[in-house]
Design an enzyme around this catalytic site. Structure first.
Site, PDB file in Angstrom:
ATOM      1  N   SER B  54       0.825  -1.211   0.000  1.00 47.62           N
ATOM      2  CA  SER B  54       0.000   0.000   0.000  1.00 47.62           C
ATOM      3  C   SER B  54       0.864   1.268   0.000  1.00 47.62           C
ATOM      4  O   SER B  54       0.505   2.259  -0.635  1.00 47.62           O
ATOM      5  CB  SER B  54      -0.948  -0.009   1.195  1.00 47.62           C
ATOM      6  OG  SER B  54      -0.232   0.021   2.391  1.00 47.62           O
ATOM      7  N   LYS B 167       7.837   2.878  10.947  1.00 49.46           N
ATOM      8  CA  LYS B 167       6.817   2.622  11.971  1.00 49.46           C
ATOM      9  C   LYS B 167       7.500   2.298  13.303  1.00 49.46           C
ATOM     10  O   LYS B 167       8.477   1.545  13.348  1.00 49.46           O
ATOM     11  CB  LYS B 167       5.951   1.431  11.551  1.00 49.46           C
ATOM     12  CG  LYS B 167       4.757   1.216  12.487  1.00 49.46           C
ATOM     13  CD  LYS B 167       4.241  -0.190  12.456  1.00 49.46           C
ATOM     14  CE  LYS B 167       3.642  -0.580  11.136  1.00 49.46           C
ATOM     15  NZ  LYS B 167       2.203  -0.458  11.057  1.00 49.46           N
TER      16      LYS B 167
END
Lengths: 1049, 313
Positions: B54, B167
């Site tokens: 994504s 992240k």
């Protein structure tokens, strides 16, 4: 970048204000050592004497890191404790058992996967998560050697097997399916074991160096032949990831622990590529059993899990003795009808089966067959004897018995009772026949109960409406003429299932199917009350009187569907019967057949779960015993031999065999060495601060991700005892709070909320004999049939009538879809009425509060957008008897305070100005903010001013804040704040008579590290300490575990 | 992303399906970009731990597709080069070179550099996260190792002044990570997009302005652990002293926190009421999830072949 007070280096003692008292949380390492179990509990080591169930000591080993592993030297004199990047070596028992000993804080620059002592115990090997082995000299504590083999990619698991002074094997489990076994001294790869999928979570080499066992994300256990590298067998059965393996029983068996909360015992049979699962143990709660160890000499095991619980398992119970000696031993015996026929030389007809069997105190079992033949198994269950045949009981007989009195009765369909009395040597000493005359129908059921030391009662039912219930009173010695009376039947469908007798009031309670039951007064023979379809469910499977006084009993009742309850049944002066549920819960373990209170007043329940019979300690939530019997549809009999020693007997029919399973005395004083806490993250905790128990403890309620609500107590020394684990919620808990209760009444209320719009109001009492009891008093119905909203927070305001009696509450709920709802709750009618409904925006609301000021009522909410909003609802509330549901109309404040979600708030009344409230908020943005709200007496306005803004009040999300009560009315206020960085901080807010510039400034006074990960909630209360005249202030901190701290002044 | 009732709980989840993103995390990168203008002037990009892809989709749309509109004849025009790396296979994305490889392997670095024609990257990002075990300290350690693996590759291929985004989970030791990244970048920010749930520990570390350490030459080598890689880098990671194992404390710093994404954008914590018609129309996921390692166990359970504790004769 001002980080507000990093935790003090020593973690605990040097904190000026915060002092740790106790901790309950994940156990990730446990080992047997002599008569002890060593277990990790965060950075603490706990040592138990396992046979005596005694916690010998708890001591802090590391400043921060958790203990993940324990190694013991071969000569049993040295211990290595390790976890994360830390390790320490303990030299001798003197150091180990010295509570005050300051252990060396050692470490390496990588995660330590495993440690083991060398064969001569002179060095210790340390395997890192990058497949590197350091050899540490135990004298100098220096690294004297470093070895690695090939890949240094990250390992999920690894272990060291010391085979000799010359041979040490390393097993390394990689992140993606591979297992490397390498020789430390030759520095060469021995095997690359390929076959698993996903990360390898544990790998262990057998102590003869021939085999290797491994488990992975693929949920299988594999064993490997290290001489060939071939996969010998694979075991399937765990329903989730497997975390730990140990070899035992001369490397024939493996003991495994899993995320699915079971431990399993696996056995390898040569020439079978299926690793056979021989036993499943459900020992821990919630999610994850992290560790386990086996003592091969005594065949006992210990497991530790995320619930902080340490459980002992007797592996020998897997193989009960086939030769029963005494009841104190664990044995199992089965007999077919043919064998009994052969032994007694009595012919057995085709299709003749046992109709029932009873266990007597003289170590014998009496049976009756479908042809009315009566047998006895005597001489310590070794000898069968045929007693007689009575064709009255051909094809139909009902059996009842009194174990202690060695008395058995058989009842025929026509109402003829044979009462058999046996002596201590299992001889039939007396046989009496009692006839019930004038029966119109056939007897379909008979129940018996002890009346007093001399007499017993029999209660009979015939379905014919013209027959009353027959009550027979007879004496145990069968010496006097029985008294037969008839009792009236209730005018409802009644199918007799169970009986309870109360000696104090001479009351008889009779249970039926359809959760219907009846109360008789045996003094008058009158039916006092009928409860028809009292609760959901079908059959009442058992009833017992657990407390009684004049005109009042407490009845415990179990319902087959899993429901159980304590009922208070009271006769008022006028003669009305009043009923009140005071405890109500359910188990999710199949069919519930009965229950009793043991010698420690713990609730023990039994029943069937699919193909097994189980005995379950409900108070402490563990299985005592189970037997794979095939399921509930059979004739069975559960016998309590000796409750204090957990000694039971289960007798059942299985494929034309009579099976007797005797547990014998438990080998441990208690199976559960440490009760732990919730099995998953605790989301909220609330202390009942205004009530002190006799032992000085305070009741508290915790709600967790495991959907359980627990009622427990906290003692002044930090000890936690759990009373009830309630399973009414079906989704993870959001909030739990005690709400204001009526003064001087010993009845308390608490509300819990969760996802799926679950909102329960609980009533709590502290019963003088039965201890704390909790019942769901009222439920707020969800707004839709398929509720998907979370009730994120709530607040309440008590409503009093003119006599200052509590009538109910105003309840303010905020929801995940931005809804705000205000209800009026009527305590007597148990009804909620929606008064106000509105919506904030579309974002989720996290926090809410009623504010009462100058006779005006305000609603405050905090949201994920970082805004605080306040509405005045005085008008809408005072004018409530309007038809329509109101909206929030008067928005007074809408101000962004945090960058993102407001997680928590504390309101502090300014000590010198009634019109000032300080609102301290903590957010997802790491900030702590004191926002001053000034309420105007004249106009309706509120002015808002940021008094203090601490941008980096934590290095991660601030999750909770609680006002410390002891400081409430001083020149300052203090709050305790928790954050996900595992820090507890105490913040002070100073107040001055003349408003100087630092009035309302936040100052961090102390910061301590907590081992509770996912630190998410806190509550504080004052507790009286008997040793100390002054009360002390304690804080409960919840998350992945529960910690208790003292806040000193 | 499966085809489940999660649709209603999380609007981003549904929106991702509607807009054709392979995962809802696409919105996180979009919102990070809104805040930090991450893609401005960026031509050479590496997406680490990219599957199902994504973030690569976002990079393709925002960098590759937008460059198509530019005048390619201009001298200043540089052709955008996007590389996505993952151990798992990934379906192709327009304008993105996918490499199925281990990010710690030196060969992977060379492959990336060859796609860039020997030039260094402007931007490296990683949305990778390991499967969590539930042992919070271990999970945090593994996540930190994943970031370090991404960071060691980044140190070798990121140009001076480049940006690194990864992240993180804001747990116990995240302030150690902030402190160490502070030695390598001009500015280190902890950013939380509104599409990331407030109830989750997830955040993103945005490291702007790479400044290679003076006198330290990062070199990816086979059989070298991340710890060994950063030895002598002087970023404040504790060094192993074989003669003194009393382990020193490392420095901790709190990075500034920035919430990103417009306040008016959807709230990932909120429950939204869907249109009645929409509710019934369940959308298929854009890409089916890859088979889990325990698929055999699931199949056996379905067939009733899992062992219970029944002693067979």
């Amino acid at each position: 970048m001002n980080a507000h007070l990093q935790p003090t280096e020593n973690g605990d003692n040097s904190s000026p204000i915060l002092r740790p008292l106790s901790h309950y949380g994940p156990v990730v390492a446990c080992r047997f050592y002599k008569e002890f179990v060593l277990a990790s509990n965060g950075p603490n080591l706990k040592i138990y004497r396992y046979l005596e169930d005694e916690l010998v000591l708890t001591k802090r080993i590391f400043k921060e890191n958790k203990i993940h592993g324990i190694a013991i030297s071969h000569d049993l004199t040295r211990f290595a404790l390790y976890g994360s990047r830390s390790f320490t070596v303990v030299y001798g028992e003197k150091e180990l058992f010295d509570e005050k000993f300051d252990h060396l804080q050692l470490g390496v620059n990588d995660w330590i996967k495993s440690m083991e002592f060398s064969y001569d115990d002179k060095v210790v090997y340390l395997l890192t998560a990058h497949n590197v082995v350091f050899t540490v000299d135990l004298g100098t504590l220096k690294i004297i050697d470093e070895k690695s083999f090939k890949e240094k990619s990250i390992l999920y698991s690894g272990s060291i097997q010391v085979l000799s002074q010359e041979k040490v094997l390393i097993a390394a489990g990689t992140i993606s399916g591979g297992v490397f076994v390498w020789d430390l001294f030759e520095n060469k790869l021995i095997r690359n074991l390929v076959g698993h999928e996903g990360a390898i979570f544990d790998v262990k080499i057998s102590n003869d160096g021939n085999y290797c066992a491994s488990c992975s994300d693929d949920r299988s256990v594999k064993i490997w032949d290290l001489s060939t590298g071939s996969n010998l067998a694979t075991g399937w059965g765990h329903n989730s990831r497997i975390w730990n393996l140990c070899w035992y029983d001369n490397n024939k068996k493996i003991f495994s622990q899993s995320e699915d909360c079971t431990s399993r015992s696996w056995i390898y049979h040569e020439d079978n590529d299926l690793l056979y699962c021989e036993a499943v143990y459900e020992t821990n709660l919630g999610k994850h059993i992290w560790c386990g160890d086996v003592n091969d000499d005594f065949k006992i095991a210990v497991t530790g899990g995320a619930d902080g619980r340490l459980m002992l398992i007797n592996l020998k119970s897997l193989e009960p003795s086939l030769n029963p000696s005494f009841q104190n031993n664990c044995w199992k015996k089965q007999f077919s009808m043919d064998v009994i026929s052969e032994l007694t030389k009595v012919e057995i007809e085709k299709n003749e089966i046992f109709k029932n069997y009873v266990d007597l105190n003289n170590n014998s079992i009496v049976c009756i067959t479908s042809k009315g033949k009566v047998f006895i198994l005597k001489d310590n269950y070794s000898k069968w004897e045929f007693l007689y045949q009575d064709l009255l009981y051909d094809n139909y007989s009902l059996t009842n018995y009194f174990k202690e009195e060695n008395l058995v009765t058989f009842t025929s369909s026509k109402g003829t009772i044979s009462a058999l009395k046996f002596d201590d040597n299992s001889g039939l000493s007396k046989k009496v026949t009692i006839k019930i005359n004038n029966l119109k129908g056939k007897i379909t059921n008979v129940l018996t109960t002890k009346k007093n030391d001399e007499n017993f009662l029999m209660f009979m039912e015939s379905p014919n409406p013209k027959d009353g219930f027959m009550l027979i009173e007879a004496n145990f010695e069968l010496t006097t003429e029985p008294i037969i009376t008839s009792l009236g039947k209730p005018e409802t469908l009644f199918v007799l299932t169970c009986l309870a007798y109360d000696i104090t009031n001479n009351w008889l309670l009779v249970g039926s199917r359809h959760t219907t039951f009846v109360l008789y007064d045996l003094d008058t023979g009158k039916m006092l009350n009928v409860w028809k379809k009292f609760c959901p469910g079908d059959t009442i499977t058992s009833m017992s009187i657990i407390d009684s006084s004049y005109g009042k009993v407490i009845l415990m009742m179990t319902v087959r569907d899993g429901l159980y309850m304590y009922l208070e049944i009271r006769k008022d002066p006028v003669g009305n019967i009043l009923t009140k549920i005071i405890q109500n819960n359910r188990i999710q373990r199949g069919f519930l057949e009965g229950g009793f209170l043991n010698h420690k007043k713990e609730l023990i329940l039994y029943g069937f779960k699919s193909h097994t019979f189980f005995l379950w300690n409900e108070t402490r939530q563990f299985e005592i015993f189970k037997e794979i019997c095939g399921g509930a549809h059979r004739i069975w009999n559960f016998v309590i031999n000796d409750c204090a020693n957990d000694n039971y007997k289960f007798i059942y029919n299985k494929s034309a065999h009579l099976v007797i399973r005797n547990t014998g005395n438990a080998i441990f004083k208690d199976n559960c060495l440490d009760n732990g806490t919730h099995g998953r993250e605790i989301r909220n905790v609330t202390i009942l601060s205004n009530y002190t128990r006799k032992n000085g403890g305070k009741l508290f309620i915790s709600g967790a991700e495991d959907t359980c609500v627990r009622l427990s107590e906290i003692l002044p020394n930090g000890e936690v005892n759990n009373f009830w684990s309630l399973r009414r919620h079906v989704s993870g808990l959001q909030k739990t709070k005690f709400i204001k209760s009526e003064k001087d009444e010993k009845v308390f209320y608490c509300i819990t909320t969760a996802a799926r719009e679950e909102f329960f109001l609980w009533e709590i009492i502290d019963h003088p004999i039965l201890g704390p009891l909790i019942n769901c008093y009222a439920t707020l119905e969800p707004s839709s049939a398929e509720p998907d909203l979370r009730i994120m927070d709530f607040d309440t305001l008590p409503i009093y009538n003119s006599k200052q009696e509590l009538q109910g509450y105003l309840i303010l709920n905020v929801y995940s879809d931005s809804s705000i709802k205000i209800f009026e709750f009527n305590l007597n009618k148990r009804r909620f009425e929606l008064l106000i409904e509105d919506r904030y925006t579309t974002c989720c609301l996290w926090d809410t509060r009623f504010i009462l000021k100058n006779g005006k009522l305000f609603v405050m909410v905090g949201a994920t957008d970082g805004y605080i909003s306040i509405w005045d609802i005085t008008f809408e509330i005072s004018d409530i008897r309007k038809e329509n549901i109101q909206c929030l109309q008067k928005l007074l404040i809408r101000q962004q305070i945090h960058q993102s979600g407001i997680k928590t708030h504390t309101l502090i009344q300014h000590p010198y100005d009634y019109n000032i409230l300080d609102l301290v908020t903590g957010g997802d943005d790491n900030a702590l903010v004191n926002t001053r709200l000034v309420f105007s007496e004249i106009s309706n306005n509120i002015t808002l001013e940021i008094k203090s803004f601490k941008e980096n009040a934590a290095s991660s999300t601030i999750t909770s804040s609680t006002l410390i009560p002891s400081y409430k009315n001083g020149k300052y206020a203090k709050i305790i704040v928790t954050s996900v960085d595992q820090r507890l901080r105490v913040w002070r807010i100073d107040y001055h008579l003349d408003s100087t510039s630092n009035d309302g400034e936040l100052v961090c006074e102390d910061c301590a590290y907590t081992t509770v990960a996912d630190t998410g909630c806190s509550d504080v209360c004052l507790i009286e300490d008997k040793q100390n005249i002054n009360s002390k202030c304690i804080a409960l901190i919840g998350g992945a575990g529960l910690s208790c701290w003292e806040i000193t002044s | 992303m499966g085809k489940s009732s999660k649709d209603k709980r999380d609007l981003y989840y549904r929106k991702a399906k509607e807009e054709g993103w392979r995962a809802r995390s696409a919105f996180k990168l979009l919102q990070l970009n809104e805040q930090f203008q991450l893609f401005k002037g960026v031509r050479r990009v590496v997406d680490l731990c990219a599957a199902p892809g994504s973030w690569s989709q976002v990079l393709s749309r925002e960098i590759y597709q937008k460059a198509k509109l530019e005048d390619t004849k201009l001298e200043s025009y540089i052709e955008p080069k996007l590389v996505a790396v993952d151990l798992q296979p990934m379906s192709p994305i327009e304008g993105v070179t996918t490499i199925q490889a281990d990010i710690t392997h030196p060969r992977t670095m060379n492959k990336i550099l060859s796609v860039f024609g020997g030039e260094k990257a402007d931007f490296v990002c990683s949305d990778g996260a390991p499967d969590v075990t539930g042992l919070h300290d271990l999970d945090e350690y593994i996540q930190a190792q994943l970031i370090l693996s991404a960071l060691q590759l980044t140190c070798c291929i990121l140009k001076e002044g480049g940006t690194f985004v990864a992240k993180i989970f804001r747990g116990r030791d995240i302030d150690l990570m902030y402190s160490q990244l502070g030695f390598l970048f001009e500015k280190v920010v902890c950013a939380k997009p509104r599409s990331s749930r407030g109830t989750s520990l997830e955040s993103f570390i945005v490291c702007i302005g790479y400044k290679p350490r003076l006198g330290w030459k990062p070199t990816l080598e086979l059989d070298k652990s991340t710890e060994e890689f950063f030895q002598n880098s002087g970023i404040g990671r504790a060094q192993l002293n074989k003669n003194d194992l009393s382990f020193p404390l490392e420095e901790r710093i709190i990075a500034p926190f920035i919430a990103c994404g417009d306040l008016s954008s959807y709230d990932s914590d909120a429950t939204y009421t869907l249109d009645k018609n929409l509710e019934r129309l369940s959308l298929d996921p854009v890409q089916m999830p890859t088979a889990p390692p325990y698929k055999t166990a699931l199949e056996m359970k379905r067939r009733g072949n899992m062992q219970l504790a029944v002693r067979k004769k």
